[in-house]
Scaffold this motif. Structure first.
Motif, PDB file in Angstrom:
ATOM      1  N   SER A   1      43.320  44.866  40.299  1.00 53.78           N
ATOM      2  CA  SER A   1      42.107  45.072  41.102  1.00 53.78           C
ATOM      3  C   SER A   1      40.836  44.732  40.339  1.00 53.78           C
ATOM      4  O   SER A   1      39.807  45.384  40.522  1.00 53.78           O
ATOM      5  CB  SER A   1      42.043  46.524  41.618  1.00 53.78           C
ATOM      6  OG  SER A   1      43.184  46.841  42.370  1.00 53.78           O
ATOM      7  N   TRP A   2      40.894  43.746  39.468  1.00 60.65           N
ATOM      8  CA  TRP A   2      39.731  43.256  38.735  1.00 60.65           C
ATOM      9  C   TRP A   2      39.091  44.348  37.886  1.00 60.65           C
ATOM     10  O   TRP A   2      37.870  44.427  37.766  1.00 60.65           O
ATOM     11  CB  TRP A   2      38.715  42.636  39.706  1.00 60.65           C
ATOM     12  CG  TRP A   2      39.229  41.367  40.305  1.00 60.65           C
ATOM     13  CD1 TRP A   2      39.058  40.107  39.843  1.00 60.65           C
ATOM     14  CD2 TRP A   2      40.039  41.241  41.479  1.00 60.65           C
ATOM     15  NE1 TRP A   2      39.716  39.211  40.647  1.00 60.65           N
ATOM     16  CE2 TRP A   2      40.319  39.884  41.663  1.00 60.65           C
ATOM     17  CE3 TRP A   2      40.560  42.162  42.399  1.00 60.65           C
ATOM     18  CZ2 TRP A   2      41.089  39.396  42.720  1.00 60.65           C
ATOM     19  CZ3 TRP A   2      41.345  41.687  43.444  1.00 60.65           C
ATOM     20  CH2 TRP A   2      41.586  40.322  43.599  1.00 60.65           C
ATOM     21  N   LYS A   3      39.927  45.200  37.280  1.00 59.14           N
ATOM     22  CA  LYS A   3      39.453  46.275  36.410  1.00 59.14           C
ATOM     23  C   LYS A   3      40.049  46.112  35.023  1.00 59.14           C
ATOM     24  O   LYS A   3      41.271  45.948  34.886  1.00 59.14           O
ATOM     25  CB  LYS A   3      39.826  47.646  36.988  1.00 59.14           C
ATOM     26  CG  LYS A   3      39.150  47.944  38.321  1.00 59.14           C
ATOM     27  CD  LYS A   3      39.565  49.302  38.854  1.00 59.14           C
ATOM     28  CE  LYS A   3      38.898  49.595  40.199  1.00 59.14           C
ATOM     29  NZ  LYS A   3      39.313  50.915  40.757  1.00 59.14           N
ATOM     30  N   ALA A   4      39.208  46.175  33.994  1.00 61.66           N
ATOM     31  CA  ALA A   4      39.653  45.915  32.628  1.00 61.66           C
ATOM     32  C   ALA A   4      40.701  46.918  32.160  1.00 61.66           C
ATOM     33  O   ALA A   4      41.683  46.552  31.497  1.00 61.66           O
ATOM     34  CB  ALA A   4      38.461  45.924  31.679  1.00 61.66           C
ATOM     35  N   GLY A   5      40.525  48.190  32.489  1.00 67.10           N
ATOM     36  CA  GLY A   5      41.478  49.207  32.069  1.00 67.10           C
ATOM     37  C   GLY A   5      42.861  48.965  32.627  1.00 67.10           C
ATOM     38  O   GLY A   5      43.876  49.104  31.927  1.00 67.10           O
ATOM     39  N   ARG A   6      42.935  48.566  33.879  1.00 73.38           N
ATOM     40  CA  ARG A   6      44.225  48.296  34.502  1.00 73.38           C
ATOM     41  C   ARG A   6      44.853  47.020  33.951  1.00 73.38           C
ATOM     42  O   ARG A   6      46.082  46.901  33.911  1.00 73.38           O
ATOM     43  CB  ARG A   6      44.074  48.215  36.013  1.00 73.38           C
ATOM     44  CG  ARG A   6      43.853  49.559  36.679  1.00 73.38           C
ATOM     45  CD  ARG A   6      43.966  49.429  38.187  1.00 73.38           C
ATOM     46  NE  ARG A   6      43.907  50.734  38.825  1.00 73.38           N
ATOM     47  CZ  ARG A   6      44.114  50.917  40.132  1.00 73.38           C
ATOM     48  NH1 ARG A   6      44.376  49.881  40.899  1.00 73.38           N
ATOM     49  NH2 ARG A   6      44.049  52.132  40.640  1.00 73.38           N
ATOM     50  N   VAL A   7      44.024  46.071  33.556  1.00 70.03           N
ATOM     51  CA  VAL A   7      44.552  44.870  32.914  1.00 70.03           C
ATOM     52  C   VAL A   7      45.280  45.255  31.625  1.00 70.03           C
ATOM     53  O   VAL A   7      46.359  44.744  31.325  1.00 70.03           O
ATOM     54  CB  VAL A   7      43.422  43.863  32.631  1.00 70.03           C
ATOM     55  CG1 VAL A   7      43.906  42.753  31.693  1.00 70.03           C
ATOM     56  CG2 VAL A   7      42.927  43.245  33.939  1.00 70.03           C
TER      57      VAL A   7
ATOM     58  N   LEU B   1      41.912  39.146  30.190  1.00 70.40           N
ATOM     59  CA  LEU B   1      40.528  39.618  30.081  1.00 70.40           C
ATOM     60  C   LEU B   1      39.541  38.472  30.304  1.00 70.40           C
ATOM     61  O   LEU B   1      38.514  38.635  30.971  1.00 70.40           O
ATOM     62  CB  LEU B   1      40.297  40.257  28.713  1.00 70.40           C
ATOM     63  CG  LEU B   1      40.947  41.618  28.471  1.00 70.40           C
ATOM     64  CD1 LEU B   1      40.781  42.041  27.016  1.00 70.40           C
ATOM     65  CD2 LEU B   1      40.371  42.680  29.402  1.00 70.40           C
ATOM     66  N   GLY B   2      39.850  37.318  29.728  1.00 67.01           N
ATOM     67  CA  GLY B   2      38.983  36.161  29.948  1.00 67.01           C
ATOM     68  C   GLY B   2      38.935  35.765  31.407  1.00 67.01           C
ATOM     69  O   GLY B   2      37.861  35.501  31.967  1.00 67.01           O
ATOM     70  N   GLU B   3      40.098  35.750  32.064  1.00 68.95           N
ATOM     71  CA  GLU B   3      40.142  35.395  33.479  1.00 68.95           C
ATOM     72  C   GLU B   3      39.466  36.454  34.340  1.00 68.95           C
ATOM     73  O   GLU B   3      38.866  36.135  35.381  1.00 68.95           O
ATOM     74  CB  GLU B   3      41.595  35.208  33.914  1.00 68.95           C
ATOM     75  CG  GLU B   3      41.786  34.836  35.374  1.00 68.95           C
ATOM     76  CD  GLU B   3      41.165  33.500  35.758  1.00 68.95           C
ATOM     77  OE1 GLU B   3      41.021  33.251  36.975  1.00 68.95           O
ATOM     78  OE2 GLU B   3      40.824  32.709  34.855  1.00 68.95           O
ATOM     79  N   LEU B   4      39.520  37.711  33.926  1.00 69.98           N
ATOM     80  CA  LEU B   4      38.827  38.775  34.654  1.00 69.98           C
ATOM     81  C   LEU B   4      37.328  38.488  34.722  1.00 69.98           C
ATOM     82  O   LEU B   4      36.714  38.605  35.795  1.00 69.98           O
ATOM     83  CB  LEU B   4      39.074  40.116  33.963  1.00 69.98           C
ATOM     84  CG  LEU B   4      38.241  41.307  34.455  1.00 69.98           C
ATOM     85  CD1 LEU B   4      38.587  41.643  35.896  1.00 69.98           C
ATOM     86  CD2 LEU B   4      38.449  42.516  33.562  1.00 69.98           C
ATOM     87  N   VAL B   5      36.734  38.105  33.598  1.00 72.27           N
ATOM     88  CA  VAL B   5      35.305  37.793  33.570  1.00 72.27           C
ATOM     89  C   VAL B   5      35.007  36.580  34.447  1.00 72.27           C
ATOM     90  O   VAL B   5      34.019  36.555  35.197  1.00 72.27           O
ATOM     91  CB  VAL B   5      34.839  37.551  32.120  1.00 72.27           C
ATOM     92  CG1 VAL B   5      33.398  37.023  32.091  1.00 72.27           C
ATOM     93  CG2 VAL B   5      34.945  38.841  31.309  1.00 72.27           C
ATOM     94  N   VAL B   6      35.871  35.568  34.390  1.00 71.85           N
ATOM     95  CA  VAL B   6      35.681  34.360  35.195  1.00 71.85           C
ATOM     96  C   VAL B   6      35.704  34.702  36.685  1.00 71.85           C
ATOM     97  O   VAL B   6      34.840  34.263  37.457  1.00 71.85           O
ATOM     98  CB  VAL B   6      36.769  33.312  34.860  1.00 71.85           C
ATOM     99  CG1 VAL B   6      36.649  32.105  35.788  1.00 71.85           C
ATOM    100  CG2 VAL B   6      36.642  32.856  33.410  1.00 71.85           C
ATOM    101  N   GLU B   7      36.688  35.491  37.096  1.00 77.04           N
ATOM    102  CA  GLU B   7      36.817  35.810  38.518  1.00 77.04           C
ATOM    103  C   GLU B   7      35.728  36.770  38.986  1.00 77.04           C
ATOM    104  O   GLU B   7      35.301  36.719  40.140  1.00 77.04           O
ATOM    105  CB  GLU B   7      38.201  36.380  38.802  1.00 77.04           C
ATOM    106  CG  GLU B   7      39.295  35.344  38.592  1.00 77.04           C
ATOM    107  CD  GLU B   7      40.640  35.761  39.159  1.00 77.04           C
ATOM    108  OE1 GLU B   7      40.685  36.726  39.959  1.00 77.04           O
ATOM    109  OE2 GLU B   7      41.642  35.118  38.799  1.00 77.04           O
ATOM    110  N   ARG B   8      35.261  37.638  38.106  1.00 75.97           N
ATOM    111  CA  ARG B   8      34.132  38.506  38.461  1.00 75.97           C
ATOM    112  C   ARG B   8      32.873  37.682  38.726  1.00 75.97           C
ATOM    113  O   ARG B   8      31.978  38.113  39.454  1.00 75.97           O
ATOM    114  CB  ARG B   8      33.877  39.505  37.341  1.00 75.97           C
ATOM    115  CG  ARG B   8      34.811  40.707  37.363  1.00 75.97           C
ATOM    116  CD  ARG B   8      34.494  41.619  38.544  1.00 75.97           C
ATOM    117  NE  ARG B   8      35.020  42.958  38.351  1.00 75.97           N
ATOM    118  CZ  ARG B   8      34.686  44.001  39.076  1.00 75.97           C
ATOM    119  NH1 ARG B   8      33.817  43.867  40.058  1.00 75.97           N
ATOM    120  NH2 ARG B   8      35.207  45.178  38.852  1.00 75.97           N
ATOM    121  N   ALA B   9      32.805  36.494  38.127  1.00 72.63           N
ATOM    122  CA  ALA B   9      31.678  35.600  38.379  1.00 72.63           C
ATOM    123  C   ALA B   9      31.886  34.759  39.627  1.00 72.63           C
ATOM    124  O   ALA B   9      31.029  33.933  39.966  1.00 72.63           O
ATOM    125  CB  ALA B   9      31.451  34.689  37.172  1.00 72.63           C
TER     126      ALA B   9
END
Length: 306
Positions: A237-243, A27-35
């Motif tokens: 695919s950079w989606k929190a639910g799928r993570v 989840l942390g990396e998801l936010v980083v990569e979304r930025a």
């Protein structure tokens, strides 16, 4: 061999616990990569959080203080990455790999005096009434607070990215940092904050390993969990639910292979050990077959003068 000895409720509850460290880091990396930032140092931040959280929890006697120290330790290592990539404009891939190597070495040094020590136990958050529901009570409502923190973060990040102004700005920076800068958004500041958040989450995930999942300190105990977290972000695919689904998948296969060993299934231990990683990769590759794509500015260096 008696498969009837496997308790389904205990198996599912263990699945959620096993998924938590990977979920937090991903989840942390998801936010980083979304930025728009690619941080390959998740493994290093996790192992640093594991030893920071363990050492502080042992010395303070409080797992809560230990988790706070783990988040701070992961964030401090992430700050080093931010300084290198956002201010010194160093290559993100090389900096992330260096961060992982640095974290592994630093944790081995700091952890020398903590081998064989048992940390204070993290209490469960037994929810009244809900915890008494047959089957579901054992599966969902008898975990420690960090499990629920991971689930809450999943929902919060999903909502933020889809429905909040802050999420819109974060996605704008990740898609086109020059356009976001032209609109007046502080690209570097936003990315630094995202990197710090990602580091804190990775540190929490590492501490969950050393304080709850395997309550002891062992050098290199993350064993590739940070790389699995990175893979989850990409394949989900950079989606929190799928993570979340991917983390549960990894946790489920991990727990299942341990249970199969316990009941005497005649499968070589090496195959069982690699099965969580293999199944996670295969299924998440299938899940990523939709048309979602990575943030357009992912991994690209930003400078205001460009």
């Amino acid at each position: 061999m008696d498969l009837g000895t496997i308790d389904p409720a205990l198996l599912l509850a263990s699945l959620i616990v096993a998924a938590t460290p990977i979920l937090l880091a991903a989840l942390g990396e998801l936010v980083v990569e979304r930025a728009g930032v690619l941080n390959l140092g998740v493994e290093g931040m996790m192992i640093t959080g594991a030893i920071c959280g363990f050492a502080v929890a042992v010395n303070s006697g409080s797992p809560l203080v230990g988790f706070a120290a783990a988040a701070a330790g992961g964030a401090m290592l992430a700050l080093l990455f931010a300084l290198l990539t956002q201010f010194a404009l160093a290559n993100q891939v090389a900096s992330g790999l260096a961060l992982t190597l640095f974290g592994l070495g630093l944790s081995a040094l700091l952890g020398q005096g903590y081998v064989g020590i048992k940390p204070p136990s993290t209490p469960r958050l037994d929810i009244p009434i809900l915890g008494d529901i047959p089957f579901l009570g054992r599966v969902l409502f008898s975990h420690d607070p960090v499990v629920y923190l991971g689930l809450a973060l999943t929902g919060l990040i999903w909502w933020m990215l889809r429905h909040s102004h802050a999420g819109m700005v974060l996605r704008a920076v990740g898609e086109n940092h020059h356009a976001a800068h032209a609109l007046g958004y502080k690209v570097v500041r936003i990315r630094v904050l995202a990197i710090l958040f990602g580091g804190a989450c990775a540190g929490l995930g590492g501490a969950y390993l050393s304080l709850v999942r395997v309550p002891q300190w062992t050098e290199g105990m993350t064993s590739g969990a940070g790389w699995i977290a990175l893979a989850l972000v990409v394949f989900a695919s950079w989606k929190a639910g799928r993570v979340l689904l991917g983390a549960w998948l990894f946790g489920g296969v991990t727990v299942l292979q341990l249970n199969l060993q316990a009941v005497g299934i005649a499968i070589p231990v090496e195959y069982l050990s690699m099965s969580p990683y293999l199944v996670t990769i295969l299924v998440l590759v299938t899940m990523s077959a939709d048309k979602s794509r990575a943030p357009a500015s992912l991994g690209r260096t930003f400078h205001a003068s460009q």
